[in-house]
Motif scaffolding. Structure first.
Motif, PDB file in Angstrom:
ATOM      1  N   VAL A  36       0.851  -1.191   0.000  1.00  0.00           N
ATOM      2  CA  VAL A  36       0.000   0.000   0.000  1.00  0.00           C
ATOM      3  C   VAL A  36       0.881   1.233   0.000  1.00  0.00           C
ATOM      4  O   VAL A  36       1.810   1.342   0.803  1.00  0.00           O
ATOM      5  N   ARG A  37       0.606   2.154  -0.925  1.00  0.00           N
ATOM      6  CA  ARG A  37       1.342   3.425  -0.955  1.00  0.00           C
ATOM      7  C   ARG A  37       0.335   4.573  -0.974  1.00  0.00           C
ATOM      8  O   ARG A  37      -0.817   4.398  -1.346  1.00  0.00           O
ATOM      9  N   HIS A  38       0.794   5.733  -0.548  1.00  0.00           N
ATOM     10  CA  HIS A  38      -0.061   6.909  -0.463  1.00  0.00           C
ATOM     11  C   HIS A  38       0.581   8.055  -1.234  1.00  0.00           C
ATOM     12  O   HIS A  38       1.783   8.279  -1.122  1.00  0.00           O
ATOM     13  N   CYS A  64      -5.194  -3.526  -6.839  1.00  0.00           N
ATOM     14  CA  CYS A  64      -6.350  -4.155  -6.200  1.00  0.00           C
ATOM     15  C   CYS A  64      -7.328  -3.125  -5.661  1.00  0.00           C
ATOM     16  O   CYS A  64      -8.509  -3.409  -5.521  1.00  0.00           O
ATOM     17  N   ARG A  65      -6.806  -1.932  -5.337  1.00  0.00           N
ATOM     18  CA  ARG A  65      -7.672  -0.929  -4.717  1.00  0.00           C
ATOM     19  C   ARG A  65      -7.052   0.450  -4.897  1.00  0.00           C
ATOM     20  O   ARG A  65      -5.848   0.632  -4.793  1.00  0.00           O
ATOM     21  N   THR A  66      -7.905   1.430  -5.205  1.00  0.00           N
ATOM     22  CA  THR A  66      -7.514   2.827  -5.231  1.00  0.00           C
ATOM     23  C   THR A  66      -8.626   3.626  -4.553  1.00  0.00           C
ATOM     24  O   THR A  66      -9.765   3.570  -4.985  1.00  0.00           O
ATOM     25  N   ILE A  67      -8.277   4.327  -3.482  1.00  0.00           N
ATOM     26  CA  ILE A  67      -9.256   5.089  -2.721  1.00  0.00           C
ATOM     27  C   ILE A  67      -8.717   6.501  -2.529  1.00  0.00           C
ATOM     28  O   ILE A  67      -7.524   6.690  -2.266  1.00  0.00           O
ATOM     29  N   GLU A  68      -9.604   7.498  -2.665  1.00  0.00           N
ATOM     30  CA  GLU A  68      -9.213   8.882  -2.434  1.00  0.00           C
ATOM     31  C   GLU A  68      -9.790   9.364  -1.106  1.00  0.00           C
ATOM     32  O   GLU A  68     -10.965   9.157  -0.823  1.00  0.00           O
TER      33      GLU A  68
END
Length: 72
Positions: A36-38, A64-68
């Protein structure tokens, strides 16, 4: 001299909590631990800063996932 730091026992997770954690920490294809990176970005349209959370599988190399998340 006795230790001043207490050891904290990890709370046992309920089955639905365990399933949720597994679904968000592991790749559904190969069961590898996700990386996971931000990234902090600024939207031009509304001049708002956001943090984008991106979870990728190191083995499959798929997102797998991208969330803002908005920073206010």
């Amino acid at each position: 001299m006795p230790s001043l730091i207490r050891s904290v026992k990890r709370k046992d997770l309920e089955p639905q909590q365990m399933r949720y954690a597994t679904e968000h920490e592991r790749c559904v294809l190969c069961d590898s631990k996700l990386e996971v990176r931000h990234e902090v970005q600024r939207r031009i349209t509304d001049d708002q800063r956001i943090v984008q959370e991106i979870a990728e599988c190191p083995k499959c190399r798929i997102k797998c996932r991208t969330i803002e998340h908005s920073m206010q």
